[in-house]
Design a protein around this motif. Sequence first.
Motif: not given
Length: 404
Positions: A324-330, A341-347, A359-361, A366-372
């Motif tokens: 892991v490179k912490p600045d790219k994936l944390n 590393g530009t967004r935080i949350g989950h997919n 969300s941005d850091v 912040a954005v929530i979006v669902f695709f069915n």
Amino acid sequence: MKKLKAEFSLILSLTILLCLQNLSAQSIINTQKQPTRSIDSLIEKKMNDAGIIGIGAAIIIDKKLAWTNGYGYADEENKIPFKPTTIMNIASISKTFTGFCIMKAVEEGKVDLDEDINHYLPFKVINPNFPNEKITLRHLATHTSSLADRYPFYTDSTYVSNGQKPEPLGDFLKNYFVKGGKHYDRDNFINSKPGTNRDYSNIGAGLAGYIIELRTGQKLSEYSKKYIFKPLKMKNSGWNLSEINSNNHSKLYQKENNKIKSIPLYEGTTYPDGGVRTSVDELSRFFITLLNDGKYNNTRLLKKELAEEMIRFQFTQSNTPDNVKPDKLNSGIFWATKMGGTRIGHNGSDPGVRTFMLSDVKKDVAVIVFFNTSLREADEDKFFYIYEDLYKYGIKLRSGLLQN
């Protein structure tokens, strides 16, 4: 006469002023409507080009819900529109609910993030490659536990539909991790010490959720209802199909060979990794709570320091997995950085499901979006393009360039 002239002049001036105000107001209304039509037409075009049946979306500005909308259909056959209140399973975004439950159990003194998980379990979970190394909840929640999802077993064996009942979670985990169990295999473990390698594990998340159930004496569905769903008035959210109104649940679709087919609703054996069903409208309240240090409006759901620990970047220069490179994936506690590393949350991704809760850091937009609808892997970028359109729209809303 002069008085009449003066009154006439005053009336004329007021009339002109009112006309100008009406024109100005109409101009504002038109500029307000135009951007909305623009984002709507952009999303509709991209979803139609991709073959996506339905979308639900929400934008959060400065930790407040600013915009929601739905596009396409929750049920194409019956022409039922997809709305912000449409319910859908959210796949791996569910892990953030499991993470919250872990931190709530920490708050109650029922678990410790750094305790050996075998202190809590009725069976032993040991990586046979490193039998003397302990595995902790922190390892499970940052995907550094050395426990692996064995493929294709995981996808072939942990989803059930058409009224079938999943194998009980505890039984499944014992059979998977304990030598002699019917699902046991050396490939259920990676050849790295716990804490030294990040390897995303759904079954590890299932194990974390099971530990919380054992320690609290409640199913995750009950524990979540008490500490998340009720305080946030998430009345249409739950962990099981039996807990929600199926009439408000979106159908799920899959695109294969340029043909779109409906797939049956399903449940998962390792439900702590992806079992929550909710709407973008209700999920926005939970996301705001996480972004706002455990508080929603005037209701505190989790102690501030524990909410901060949940989303704190766990990987540092002195404590980083080898791959892991912490600045790219944390990672936080079932919480991660995305998009370099530009967004935080989950997919989330499951059959017929693609979801984003990012969300941005700085937590400004912040954005929530669902695709069915599931697309083939080569078309995965089409989901991200729509997410990015919504994020850019959120930036404009926040900057005042647009008024929704």
